[in-house]
Design a protein around this motif. Structure first.
Motif, PDB file in Angstrom:
ATOM      1  N   HIS A 200       0.836  -1.208   0.000  1.00 46.39           N
ATOM      2  CA  HIS A 200       0.000   0.000   0.000  1.00 46.39           C
ATOM      3  C   HIS A 200       0.872   1.261   0.000  1.00 46.39           C
ATOM      4  O   HIS A 200       0.607   2.215  -0.731  1.00 46.39           O
ATOM      5  CB  HIS A 200      -0.918   0.006   1.223  1.00 46.39           C
ATOM      6  N   ALA A 201       1.903   1.244   0.835  1.00 46.71           N
ATOM      7  CA  ALA A 201       2.762   2.429   0.941  1.00 46.71           C
ATOM      8  C   ALA A 201       3.534   2.657  -0.367  1.00 46.71           C
ATOM      9  O   ALA A 201       3.623   3.776  -0.863  1.00 46.71           O
ATOM     10  CB  ALA A 201       3.731   2.272   2.113  1.00 46.71           C
ATOM     11  N   TYR A 205       3.300   5.796  -2.920  1.00 46.13           N
ATOM     12  CA  TYR A 205       4.515   6.583  -3.149  1.00 46.13           C
ATOM     13  C   TYR A 205       4.887   6.678  -4.624  1.00 46.13           C
ATOM     14  O   TYR A 205       5.503   7.646  -5.056  1.00 46.13           O
ATOM     15  CB  TYR A 205       5.666   5.954  -2.365  1.00 46.13           C
ATOM     16  N   ASP A 215       2.851  11.034   0.823  1.00 39.82           N
ATOM     17  CA  ASP A 215       4.239  10.568   0.767  1.00 39.82           C
ATOM     18  C   ASP A 215       4.880  10.480   2.146  1.00 39.82           C
ATOM     19  O   ASP A 215       5.649   9.551   2.419  1.00 39.82           O
ATOM     20  CB  ASP A 215       5.094  11.538  -0.064  1.00 39.82           C
ATOM     21  N   TYR A 217       3.629   9.816   5.024  1.00 38.23           N
ATOM     22  CA  TYR A 217       3.188   8.594   5.700  1.00 38.23           C
ATOM     23  C   TYR A 217       3.776   7.357   5.012  1.00 38.23           C
ATOM     24  O   TYR A 217       4.259   6.431   5.669  1.00 38.23           O
ATOM     25  CB  TYR A 217       1.664   8.501   5.711  1.00 38.23           C
ATOM     26  N   ALA A 218       3.712   7.355   3.676  1.00 41.81           N
ATOM     27  CA  ALA A 218       4.192   6.194   2.928  1.00 41.81           C
ATOM     28  C   ALA A 218       5.699   6.006   3.124  1.00 41.81           C
ATOM     29  O   ALA A 218       6.181   4.897   3.377  1.00 41.81           O
ATOM     30  CB  ALA A 218       3.864   6.365   1.445  1.00 41.81           C
ATOM     31  N   ALA A 221       6.447   4.599   6.531  1.00 47.12           N
ATOM     32  CA  ALA A 221       6.034   3.198   6.615  1.00 47.12           C
ATOM     33  C   ALA A 221       7.045   2.295   5.907  1.00 47.12           C
ATOM     34  O   ALA A 221       7.449   1.252   6.433  1.00 47.12           O
ATOM     35  CB  ALA A 221       4.638   3.030   5.997  1.00 47.12           C
ATOM     36  N   ALA A 252       0.816   3.310   6.723  1.00 47.91           N
ATOM     37  CA  ALA A 252       0.482   2.883   5.366  1.00 47.91           C
ATOM     38  C   ALA A 252      -1.015   3.007   5.128  1.00 47.91           C
ATOM     39  O   ALA A 252      -1.455   3.405   4.043  1.00 47.91           O
ATOM     40  CB  ALA A 252       0.945   1.447   5.132  1.00 47.91           C
ATOM     41  N   ALA A 255      -1.822   6.612   4.291  1.00 40.24           N
ATOM     42  CA  ALA A 255      -1.469   6.938   2.904  1.00 40.24           C
ATOM     43  C   ALA A 255      -2.459   6.279   1.945  1.00 40.24           C
ATOM     44  O   ALA A 255      -2.993   6.919   1.034  1.00 40.24           O
ATOM     45  CB  ALA A 255      -0.040   6.473   2.599  1.00 40.24           C
TER      46      ALA A 255
END
Lengths: 390, 425
Positions: A200-201, A205, A215, A217-218, A221, A252, A255
């Motif tokens: 997910h991340a 991204y 981004d 958060y991603a 993660a 993740a 994001a």
């Protein structure tokens, strides 16, 4: 020549989730409830959480708070609307004013459905199935993740009784990540949930919905998972590593709730369904192959992915035209390492998971059906690569 | 990456960013069940023609009931109360704040009064005095710097009683921050420079001070990358829409970072210079940032060193030996101040002795430095600074920042020797 930071012409971002993470995070809940104007929470959990002693930890954390909590620790694997009505009656009749969900999967989904019900009436639930049909903020909801979640618990998604729900109002007000609650259950589950979060991340991204806030958060993660996943699988008592992974799962999800789901997510879910594998494992196995295909198509932000995957030093010492390749290789290596440290318990390739070639067309067809961005041939090719290796 | 033993992170503000982001406001207000906003702003924003742009962008979809443009540069309790009355008289149901820090603070103050149906704002000061959501508030920043569109603090001054009240609550966060490139296209060069460096100092202190966490780090790194890519670009070409939007996004990211990590001595001293001499916040930040990094170097030099990556890019990072990176970061920030000084024809001050008011008079007299150092002792932000500072330390930093001579990081270990325990104020 430096790679300029990407900023889209237009973007929107919304993440109502507060993250409290670390030692004695659970003990902060009474104070957080007060800030949410709530004082009588109903804690819901699955049977396994009770058996593993996690509910006792929660009870203990409230001991000195003067707050009386209600506990329902019988959420089954496949909860239904009848359960929601029962919980609704308990919540209403005994004057609860907030929900605390311990763990992910059906427990988090039950909490989200219950929250729709107690913020209005139980009959509202069905009408909220679908996209963005909840029109106003719901009552206070707190999620206490374990490592066995699906990666969706903190997200805007819920899956309940055969229906899917999607609204930012389903995201919890607070995610409380406490090391006492994030002890791994088994290697495969931990790997699967972390690979779901990683997919997910990474797709947030690198994909078309990329923006600097999602981004952040991603990026975090991805960094945390790369730093800790293999270590935690090797040593399941790595307390800081497990806490870090649970943090990564929540980030993740934040994001993921702000971008359209990517092809690894969609294909992985279908593959999981058809093959009876954890969808997170499928997403993880598919991810490097999908990125490879996207690399050749252009338009994805794959070179920059090397930064969270490998850090400043490795990124800076890799030539610009090799960064995308290196990022994909790192993801291939991660699967190899996970398989190696788990003694092969975590499958690296789909064929390791004992699934036959025949299901391949079936998977591809269903994936195209749910709107995966590749066509039928593309899906077949990806799934075949994930089966056989490169 | 170090995972802190405990941390909290939160930013509930919805961000809408783009070249025509304001056109989303009618729908956004409708989703918040509102449509009769009061606009809160100041004369500078009106004078720059920005209100017309906003009104054009939203008037088809919303019924603007009042435009209050008399917010002073310093927030004021009387203005808050009188604008709250106006809000009620006009039957408004929401607020749109357009401007910088003071406008945002004022709008947050009005929102407390009208939502709590109170007469006395005082009752709600301090942490967590608010218990429920307030009326919808949309923030449109017009400088790319303060980040107050994403912070949960409002500072309102009672000029009659000489009181400064701080309101702190998650409920003070605007519901939505609308970041639109049109709002900063006409920002004058000196303000572009100072506010850009303000945002940079938020991000740098968030990353290098004690209360950092992995998410505040990620926001700070992104902000620094965007600022180093774009600040000088928009100085040279003020109409660069893309560059302006990047700077505004950077300010928002930096605001989220420091709102969740706190700041350190650069802000401690900056607040104090601001309150004693009236120097604009951004100008103080620009001057003090390299000194804060130098002073803390022996404690957090490894973190400062990492900032060479977002500040100078991968090639420079890879080409600089690890032990030289932190000093290079400081040199680059000084270089930015020098470039901005040249780009503004000397209006962007590099040192306190260069800060001039509108009449061209020196704003920071050297004799004031002891007063400033005394004021700094009571500023809460010092709590999160990596190294302690007493009165003499503050004064020493102020003196070099006034004169424009660098602190020598290598000589600092002696300053932090046990003798600093003996020296008292």
């Amino acid at each position: 020549m430096r790679l300029l930071m990407y900023l889209p012409e237009h973007y929107e971002f919304f993440c109502p989730v507060k993250i409290n993470s670390g030692n004695r995070a659970l003990e902060q809940i009474p104070c957080e409830l007060d800030a949410l104007n709530a004082r009588k929470p109903l804690v819901i959990a699955g049977k396994d959480a009770g058996e593993r002693g996690l509910v006792d930890v929660i009870i203990d954390a409230f001991k000195d708070s003067g707050i009386a909590i209600g506990i329902f620790d019988g959420v089954p694997a496949a909860p239904d609307l009848k359960l929601i009505k029962e919980l609704f009656n308990i919540y209403r009749d005994r004057g609860y004013d907030a929900v605390i969900a311990v763990g992910g999967g059906p427990v988090a989904d039950t909490a989200k459905m219950l929250n729709i019900a107690v913020s209005g009436k139980p009959e509202d639930i069905e009408g909220c199935a679908g996209e963005n049909l909840i029109k106003r903020p719901l009552r206070p909801l707190i999620i206490v993740p374990t490592l066995a979640g699906t990666g969706y618990e903190v997200s805007k998604y819920a899956f309940f009784d055969g229906r899917s729900y999607e609204s930012h109002f389903l995201m919890p007000h607070l995610a409380v990540i406490d090391p006492r609650m994030t002890i791994p259950e088994d290697a495969v589950t931990t790997a699967a949930t972390s690979l779901a979060a990683l997919s997910h991340a990474v797709e947030a991204y690198t994909g078309s919905g990329k923006n600097p806030l999602a981004d952040a958060y991603a990026y975090t993660a991805i960094q945390l998972i790369m730093e800790h996943l293999v270590n935690v699988i090797r040593n399941q008592r790595d307390r800081n590593g497990s806490l870090s992974l649970a943090n990564a799962h929540a980030m993740a999800a934040c994001a993921f709730s702000n971008v359209a789901p990517g092809v690894a997510h969609k294909l992985g879910k279908v593959m999981g369904d058809v093959c009876h594998l954890h969808p997170g494992l499928c997403m993880g196995m598919l991810l490097p192959h999908i990125l490879e295909k996207q690399m050749s198509e252009g338009g994805y932000h794959i070179p920059d992915l090397l930064l969270p995957l490998a850090g400043f030093e490795a990124y800076a010492s890799t030539a610009e035209n090799l960064r995308a390749r290196k990022a994909v290789d790192i993801l291939h290596d991660l699967l190899k390492d996970l398989s190696a440290v788990s003694g092969g318990v975590i499958p690296r390739l789909w064929k390791d998971a004992q699934v036959s070639e025949d299901t391949l067309q079936d998977i591809a067809q269903k994936a195209v059906g749910v709107g995966a961005s590749f066509d039928m041939d593309g899906c077949v090719k990806i799934v075949r690569q994930a089966r056989e290796g490169r | 990456m170090d995972m802190p033993g405990y941390y909290e992170f939160c930013c509930r503000v919805k961000i809408i960013s783009g070249h025509d982001a304001m056109e989303k406001i009618p729908d956004t207000l409708a989703q918040l069940n509102a449509g009769r906003p009061m606009i809160v702003t100041d004369k500078g924003v009106v004078g720059a023609g920005l209100i017309d742009i906003v009104v054009n962008a939203i008037s088809d979809g919303v019924n603007i009931r009042a435009i209050a443009d008399d917010v002073p540069s310093d927030s004021d309790l009387r203005i808050v109360n009188s604008l709250a009355r106006l809000y009620r008289e006009k039957g408004c149901d929401s607020l749109i704040a357009i401007g910088g820090g003071s406008v945002m603070d004022t709008a947050k103050g009005i929102n407390i009064v009208v939502s709590e149906e109170a007469d006395d704002l005082m009752k709600f000061s301090g942490a967590n005095a608010l218990k429920r959501a307030l009326r919808p508030l949309i923030a449109i920043p017009t400088t790319a710097g303060t980040g107050s569109e994403v912070t949960l603090v409002a500072v309102i001054k009672d000029h009659e009683k000489h009181l400064k009240m701080a309101f702190v609550s998650n409920f003070l966060l605007p519901d939505v921050a609308v970041v639109d490139s049109r709002m900063t296209l006409t920002l004058p060069p000196a303000i572009t420079a100072a506010t850009g460096m303000d945002a940079l100092s938020h991000a740098v202190e968030a990353y290098t001070c004690l209360s950092k966490n992995p998410l505040s780090d990620a926001h700070a790194l992104a902000a620094i990358r965007l600022i180093s890519d774009n600040l000088l670009k928009v100085m040279v070409n003020p109409g660069d829409k893309k560059g302006r939007l990047c700077m505004s996004s950077a300010a928002t990211l930096a605001g989220i970072a420091f709102g969740n990590s706190m700041v350190g001595m650069v802000h401690t001293l900056g607040h104090s210079v601001g309150s004693v001499c009236g120097v604009p916040h951004g100008a103080c930040m620009a001057i003090l940032l390299p000194y804060g990094l130098e002073y803390n170097m022996h404690k957090n030099g490894h973190l400062t060193a990492e900032l060479l990556f977002p500040l100078a890019g991968p090639e420079v990072y890879a080409g600089t030996p690890n032990e030289e990176r932190a000093e290079k970061v400081i040199a680059l920030i000084r270089r930015m101040n020098q470039d901005l000084y040249e780009a503004t024809g000397g209006r962007h001050a590099r040192f306190f002795k260069e800060v001039l008011d509108r009449e061209g008079k020196e704003m920071v007299a050297k004799e004031k430095l002891p007063d400033i150092a005394k004021t700094a002792l009571s500023d809460g932000s010092i709590f999160y600074n990596p190294e302690d500072l007493d009165y003499n330390d503050f004064l020493m930093v102020l003196e070099v920042a006034w004169e424009g001579t660098p602190l020598n990081p290598r000589s600092l270990s002696s300053i932090h020797s046990p003798s600093s325990i003996i020296r008292t104020t």
